[in-house]
Design a protein around this motif. Structure first.
Motif, mmCIF file in Angstrom:
data_model
loop_
_atom_site.group_PDB
_atom_site.id
_atom_site.type_symbol
_atom_site.label_atom_id
_atom_site.label_comp_id
_atom_site.label_asym_id
_atom_site.label_seq_id
_atom_site.Cartn_x
_atom_site.Cartn_y
_atom_site.Cartn_z
ATOM 1 N N CYS A 161 -3.846 -3.533 -4.436
ATOM 2 C CA CYS A 161 -4.532 -4.716 -4.942
ATOM 3 C C CYS A 161 -5.421 -5.310 -3.858
ATOM 4 O O CYS A 161 -5.264 -5.042 -2.674
ATOM 5 C CB CYS A 161 -3.519 -5.777 -5.398
ATOM 6 S SG CYS A 161 -2.324 -5.182 -6.599
ATOM 7 N N THR A 162 -6.336 -6.155 -4.311
ATOM 8 C CA THR A 162 -7.131 -6.964 -3.383
ATOM 9 C C THR A 162 -6.971 -8.420 -3.766
ATOM 10 O O THR A 162 -6.976 -8.779 -4.939
ATOM 11 C CB THR A 162 -8.618 -6.580 -3.439
ATOM 12 O OG1 THR A 162 -9.083 -6.704 -4.792
ATOM 13 C CG2 THR A 162 -8.839 -5.163 -2.946
ATOM 14 N N VAL A 163 -6.803 -9.268 -2.752
ATOM 15 C CA VAL A 163 -6.656 -10.712 -2.969
ATOM 16 C C VAL A 163 -7.939 -11.382 -2.523
ATOM 17 O O VAL A 163 -8.351 -11.246 -1.358
ATOM 18 C CB VAL A 163 -5.457 -11.261 -2.177
ATOM 19 C CG1 VAL A 163 -5.334 -12.769 -2.385
ATOM 20 C CG2 VAL A 163 -4.174 -10.556 -2.578
ATOM 21 N N HIS A 164 -8.600 -12.059 -3.439
ATOM 22 C CA HIS A 164 -9.810 -12.802 -3.141
ATOM 23 C C HIS A 164 -9.481 -14.286 -3.103
ATOM 24 O O HIS A 164 -8.344 -14.703 -3.345
ATOM 25 C CB HIS A 164 -10.876 -12.509 -4.200
ATOM 26 C CG HIS A 164 -11.244 -11.046 -4.272
ATOM 27 N ND1 HIS A 164 -12.340 -10.511 -3.631
ATOM 28 C CD2 HIS A 164 -10.640 -10.011 -4.918
ATOM 29 C CE1 HIS A 164 -12.411 -9.222 -3.870
ATOM 30 N NE2 HIS A 164 -11.376 -8.876 -4.661
ATOM 31 N N GLU A 165 -10.460 -15.091 -2.840
ATOM 32 C CA GLU A 165 -10.225 -16.533 -2.730
ATOM 33 C C GLU A 165 -9.748 -17.143 -4.038
ATOM 34 O O GLU A 165 -8.955 -18.078 -4.044
ATOM 35 C CB GLU A 165 -11.514 -17.221 -2.265
ATOM 36 C CG GLU A 165 -11.321 -18.692 -1.921
ATOM 37 C CD GLU A 165 -12.581 -19.321 -1.365
ATOM 38 O OE1 GLU A 165 -12.569 -20.521 -1.096
ATOM 39 O OE2 GLU A 165 -13.587 -18.586 -1.206
ATOM 40 N N ASP A 166 -10.182 -16.555 -5.142
ATOM 41 C CA ASP A 166 -9.861 -17.156 -6.434
ATOM 42 C C ASP A 166 -9.234 -16.191 -7.419
ATOM 43 O O ASP A 166 -9.064 -16.501 -8.601
ATOM 44 C CB ASP A 166 -11.139 -17.731 -7.067
ATOM 45 C CG ASP A 166 -12.231 -16.675 -7.195
ATOM 46 O OD1 ASP A 166 -12.013 -15.536 -6.695
ATOM 47 O OD2 ASP A 166 -13.289 -16.978 -7.763
ATOM 48 N N ARG A 167 -8.890 -14.967 -6.964
ATOM 49 C CA ARG A 167 -8.299 -14.018 -7.898
ATOM 50 C C ARG A 167 -7.590 -12.906 -7.147
ATOM 51 O O ARG A 167 -7.812 -12.697 -5.968
ATOM 52 C CB ARG A 167 -9.376 -13.408 -8.808
ATOM 53 C CG ARG A 167 -10.333 -12.467 -8.096
ATOM 54 C CD ARG A 167 -11.427 -11.985 -9.032
ATOM 55 N NE ARG A 167 -12.257 -10.950 -8.429
ATOM 56 C CZ ARG A 167 -13.232 -11.177 -7.575
ATOM 57 N NH1 ARG A 167 -13.496 -12.434 -7.214
ATOM 58 N NH2 ARG A 167 -13.942 -10.181 -7.071
ATOM 59 N N VAL A 168 -6.711 -12.216 -7.913
ATOM 60 C CA VAL A 168 -6.036 -11.011 -7.435
ATOM 61 C C VAL A 168 -6.439 -9.873 -8.347
ATOM 62 O O VAL A 168 -6.366 -10.010 -9.576
ATOM 63 C CB VAL A 168 -4.509 -11.178 -7.430
ATOM 64 C CG1 VAL A 168 -3.842 -9.876 -7.007
ATOM 65 C CG2 VAL A 168 -4.087 -12.318 -6.516
ATOM 66 N N GLN A 169 -6.861 -8.756 -7.757
ATOM 67 C CA GLN A 169 -7.388 -7.653 -8.554
ATOM 68 C C GLN A 169 -6.664 -6.366 -8.179
ATOM 69 O O GLN A 169 -6.546 -6.036 -7.001
ATOM 70 C CB GLN A 169 -8.886 -7.496 -8.307
ATOM 71 C CG GLN A 169 -9.537 -6.388 -9.108
ATOM 72 C CD GLN A 169 -11.033 -6.311 -8.850
ATOM 73 O OE1 GLN A 169 -11.582 -7.162 -8.144
ATOM 74 N NE2 GLN A 169 -11.680 -5.318 -9.425
ATOM 75 N N MET A 170 -6.161 -5.649 -9.190
ATOM 76 C CA MET A 170 -5.512 -4.362 -8.939
ATOM 77 C C MET A 170 -6.558 -3.257 -8.911
ATOM 78 O O MET A 170 -7.394 -3.165 -9.812
ATOM 79 C CB MET A 170 -4.466 -4.070 -10.018
ATOM 80 C CG MET A 170 -3.612 -2.838 -9.667
ATOM 81 S SD MET A 170 -2.401 -2.410 -10.917
ATOM 82 C CE MET A 170 -3.484 -1.640 -12.123
ATOM 83 N N LEU A 171 -6.481 -2.390 -7.897
ATOM 84 C CA LEU A 171 -7.444 -1.300 -7.759
ATOM 85 C C LEU A 171 -6.884 0.030 -8.230
ATOM 86 O O LEU A 171 -7.571 0.804 -8.903
ATOM 87 C CB LEU A 171 -7.873 -1.152 -6.294
ATOM 88 C CG LEU A 171 -8.538 -2.367 -5.643
ATOM 89 C CD1 LEU A 171 -8.892 -2.046 -4.193
ATOM 90 C CD2 LEU A 171 -9.793 -2.767 -6.418
#
Length: 878
Positions: A161-171
């Motif tokens: 996953c990647t954690v951004h400032e406003d979201r978490v996204q699974m790769l």
């Protein structure tokens, strides 16, 4: 109760100090059942997660105590309750996003690092999470996101996953053979602890590599990223194993406790935590370096080089001691190899210039430690690599440095020795071993660039050691280019009775007079020194090459009185050229040697027989001395035949070989002696008085062989005609009937038969008595006939060759002329303008005929290209 002191007797080096950071009261206040579950550190900010679902935020400020030790001031900024009534299991900081990733109650939440307030995140909801880790070597290239790997409960998979400032996204989701228990992520490589084994998985390519078995049920697995594509794992048998992305271990394992619950790396050390201790192992030699007692510990993590240790109630920081101090501690314990290994490892943490200075000093210190332990080979190598100022070593030996040396020892000192006496405690065997080592080391140093700038100190120390130990290289040192200080070296050599060496030292410093005085005293027995048994010959040789003639004359009489045969070499080994500076005039030497008869004779022999000096005076003088010697032996009854024979042989050889002596003077000296007839014959031969010489040889000595040899010797430098006349003269002496004894037939026949090629056969046949038979002269006649035939044949061949050469010359001249020259009575000469009356003519360049008498009457010489044709030149009369 918590203790963090070193366990006595176990520590080999103090690598870390345990410093309190957060006390129990600062975390839980009055609450008793509060325990610390996880920690995270980002710069000066420390975050704690507790079992009551709180996050505590502290600010750590470093400061140094009055004793120079590091300490921490802790300020609590905030604490936040997450409202889940479950322990906070994991905290990870994303400093670029100013976010804190929290694992609590199997859910991942993102909170603000400053306010600790939850941040709404869109996209993927991460629930049922058992473990997660941050990728410290991200592959996305986005500085404003954090990559992490997540393990979900009851699933054989890992989600990226990647954690951004406003979201978490699974790769991506990657399947695994078993449910992972722990994991660590570096780039595309995931290192997993499964229930039965460790493995490495590349989530980009799908490639996997099994490592080694491990039972997660028996103890907690450890999977720790320690560098790019390298991991530290808790292996079976209490081993800390290293593995890279290819599944290969490039480092030896570390042997730690089987009950280790956490581990990390602070290069060059591996720090491990078990139920009662913190152990520190070296990654360089895998040895246990330090052990600290620490009960109730359960958390150990490193954050940007800062190792944080926590019990359930408080937080501590393992502060690494400066590597320089650790190295010095090892050296103080004489742990040389460990100190050097640690020094090499420190290169990555110390600026290059500073490291080079440190490295040289450590090598020098290590060298002195091994020097003190008599490990000379190792010490020499460390001194060489550390570029030791050799005077540091020399200064340990009392009185070796010259008084003029400005050397002072390094500060702080490189060793703990006062001097050699302190080091050996009076053990003379050790003293000698130390001295022999220094000799060997200084010998190497002086032949390298290491002695530049203080060559005097090195050479003077080496001289003193050579003299003191009786080393054979003392003379080599003084005979070669050296920088020994005379003021220090001379008294030392005298103290140890090295008088010959002292003379060499004086000579090297230009004090030849002092050198000779010293050597003369040794030869005379005033000083005792057996260095050179042939010292007298050495002094003579020295004087023979000495350019100071005053010294030569001053010591020549001493040498000649000692031994004329050896002493005269002062003069015979020198050049005799008067033009060279520092050379002697032979006449002056001869005059000086008048009172030393043997030396005079040897010197004249040197001039005449060896140097071939072409001076009548010297040749005559030598011949007179030879003659006097022979006459003296004749008149001495005690003289032996061998002595007389040897003396006469020298005289005879000189009389025959030399042409410069005064013959009449020598004739006058030997004419009264009936024994020296052969010498008189030789002298008559030199005066061209061959009749007298032959008369002596034939009629007085009656030695036909000597007479024949005389003819060969007397005619050696003359032509064949002179030689023939001399042999004819000898034959005439043999055939003269008027002399006492009459005709010597046998001698004459032998002479003719042995030398047939010398005589004129026709002349001989005319003078031979008629009654002699032909068989008697057969060898002579055969030889004469053969010689005559040979001469006739040779002359015929010569005539034929000459004719052929003449014919070839005529042919070449005709070719050069280019054709026949036409003359007639109607043609006129270009020189006199008269016509030709006969065919003989000469040709000017271009083929123009002229009268021969006109050419001969010209004042200038005939040109080379002028042709003189005659009848053989085919001049045509038309």
């Amino acid at each position: 109760m918590l203790s963090y002191t070193n366990v006595g007797g176990i520590m080999s080096v103090k690598a870390f100090e345990l410093v309190p950071a957060v006390e129990r009261e600062q975390v839980m206040g009055e609450k008793v059942r509060i325990n610390i579950e996880c920690i995270e550190c980002c710069g000066k900010h420390l975050y704690l997660g507790t079992n009551d679902c709180f996050i505590h935020h502290f600010l750590l400020e470093e400061h140094t105590t009055a004793k120079g030790k590091l300490a921490y001031n802790v300020q609590k900024l905030l604490h936040k309750y997450l409202g889940l009534k479950k322990p906070v299991a994991e905290l990870k900081a994303a400093s670029a996003l100013e976010r804190l990733i929290v694992l609590c109650d199997s859910n991942i939440t993102v909170v603000d690092m400053v306010t600790l307030e939850p941040v709404p995140t869109g996209g993927t909801k991460l629930k049922g999470v058992t473990a997660f880790c941050i990728n410290e070597n991200p592959v996305t290239g986005d500085a404003f996101c954090v990559e992490m790997a997540v393990v979900l409960a009851r699933r054989r998979a890992v989600q990226i996953c990647t954690v951004h400032e406003d979201r978490v996204q699974m790769l991506k989701e990657v399947t695994t053979p078993e449910q992972p228990c722990a994991l660590s992520l570096d780039g595309y490589n995931i290192c997993l602890a499964l229930s039965t084994q460790y493995m490495i998985l590349n989530y980009s390519t799908g490639a996997s590599q099994d490592l080694f078995p491990y039972d997660c049920e028996e103890r907690k697995p450890i999977v720790k990223r320690i560098g790019r594509e390298e991991f530290l794992l808790a292996g079976p048998g209490g081993l800390g194993m290293f593995a890279n992305a290819e599944g290969i271990s490039q480092r030896a394992p570390v042997s730690w406790s089987e009950s280790v619950i956490a581990a990390t790396v602070c290069f060059p050390y591996v720090v491990a935590l078990d139920e009662g201790f913190v152990t520190v192992h070296s990654m360089l030699d895998q040895q246990l370096k330090q052990t600290l007692s620490f009960r109730d510990g359960h958390l150990l993590q490193d954050f940007e080089g800062k190792v944080v240790l926590a019990s359930s109630k408080a937080v501590y920081i393992l502060v690494p001691l400066p590597l320089e101090r650790q190295i010095q501690d090892l050296l103080e314990g004489h742990r040389v190899e460990e100190a050097l290994t640690l020094t090499e490892a420190a290169q990555r943490n110390i600026p290059k210039e500073k490291y080079q200075i440190l490295h040289k000093r450590i090598l020098q210190q290590a060298g002195f430690i091994q020097f003190g332990q008599l490990q000379f080979l190792e010490a020499k190598e460390h001194f060489r690599k550390g570029q030791l100022d050799v005077r540091e070593l020399i200064s340990l030996y009392p009185l070796l440095l010259p008084a003029s040396s400005s050397f002072t020892r390094c500060h702080p000192p490189l060793h703990e020795f006062a001097d050699l006496n302190h080091l050996t405690q009076g053990d003379q065997e050790k003293v000698q071993r130390f001295k022999h080592f220094l000799i060997s080391y200084l010998h190497e140093v002086r032949s390298s660039d290491s002695a530049n700038g203080f060559r005097e100190d090195v050479d003077t120390a080496l001289l003193k050691l050579y003299a003191e130990t009786g080393h054979e290289s003392l003379l080599d040192l003084l005979a070669s280019d050296n920088a020994c200080v005379l003021a220090d070296s001379a008294p030392w050599l005298e103290k140890h009775h090295k008088y010959f060496a002292l003379g060499l030292l004086y000579h090297y410093n230009g004090q030849d007079s002092a050198a000779l005085q010293m050597w003369v005293k040794i030869v005379n027995g005033d000083l005792q020194d057996s260095t050179r048994p042939d010292l007298f010959e050495y002094v003579v040789d020295f004087l023979s090459f000495c350019s100071n003639l005053d010294l030569v004359w001053r010591h020549a009489d001493w040498a000649l009185q000692k031994d004329q045969k050896v002493g005269v070499q002062i003069f015979t080994k020198r050049f005799t050229s008067e033009e060279k500076t520092g050379q002697l005039n032979p006449d002056d030497v001869i005059t000086y040697l008048q009172k030393h008869s043997q030396a005079l004779l040897l010197y004249l022999e040197h001039l005449v027989l060896e140097k071939r000096l072409q001076k009548e005076k010297c040749h005559t003088h030598l011949a007179v001395l030879y003659a006097d010697r022979v006459l003296g032996l004749i008149s001495r009854p005690s003289a032996t035949d061998d002595q007389l024979s040897a003396a006469r042989q020298k005289l005879q050889q000189l009389l025959k070989e030399s042409n410069l002596y005064r013959c009449h003077l020598l004739v006058g000296k030997v004419q009264d002696s009936e024994l020296l007839l052969l010498e008189r014959a030789t002298l008559h031969g030199k005066l061209e008085e061959h009749d007298k010489a032959l008369h002596i040889l034939v009629h007085q000595l009656k030695d036909s062989a000597a007479a024949e040899e005389y003819c060969s010797w007397a005619s050696a430098s003359h032509d064949q005609f002179y030689r023939q006349n001399l042999f004819h003269q000898l034959l005439s002496v043999y055939l003269d009937p008027d002399v006492p004894g009459g005709v010597q037939t046998v001698a004459a026949v032998d002479l003719l038969n042995r030398n047939a090629d010398v005589f004129d056969a026709v002349h001989v046949l005319k003078i031979l008595p008629e009654e002699w038979s032909l068989p008697l002269l057969r060898p002579f006649l055969c030889g004469a006939l053969r010689a005559s035939v040979h001469a006739r044949c040779t002359s015929q061949v010569a005539v034929g060759l000459a004719r052929a050469q003449n014919l070839q010359l005529q042919h070449d001249r005709l070719k050069y002329r280019g054709g026949p020259i036409l003359v007639s009575e109607k043609k006129g000469c270009q020189l006199c303008h008269n016509t030709f009356s006969e065919p003989d003519c000469a040709c000017l360049p271009g083929g123009t005929p002229v009268h021969i008498h006109c050419v001969n009457s010209r004042s200038e010489p005939t040109p080379e290209h002028l042709v003189r044709p005659g009848p053989a030149n085919e001049c045509v009369d038309v």
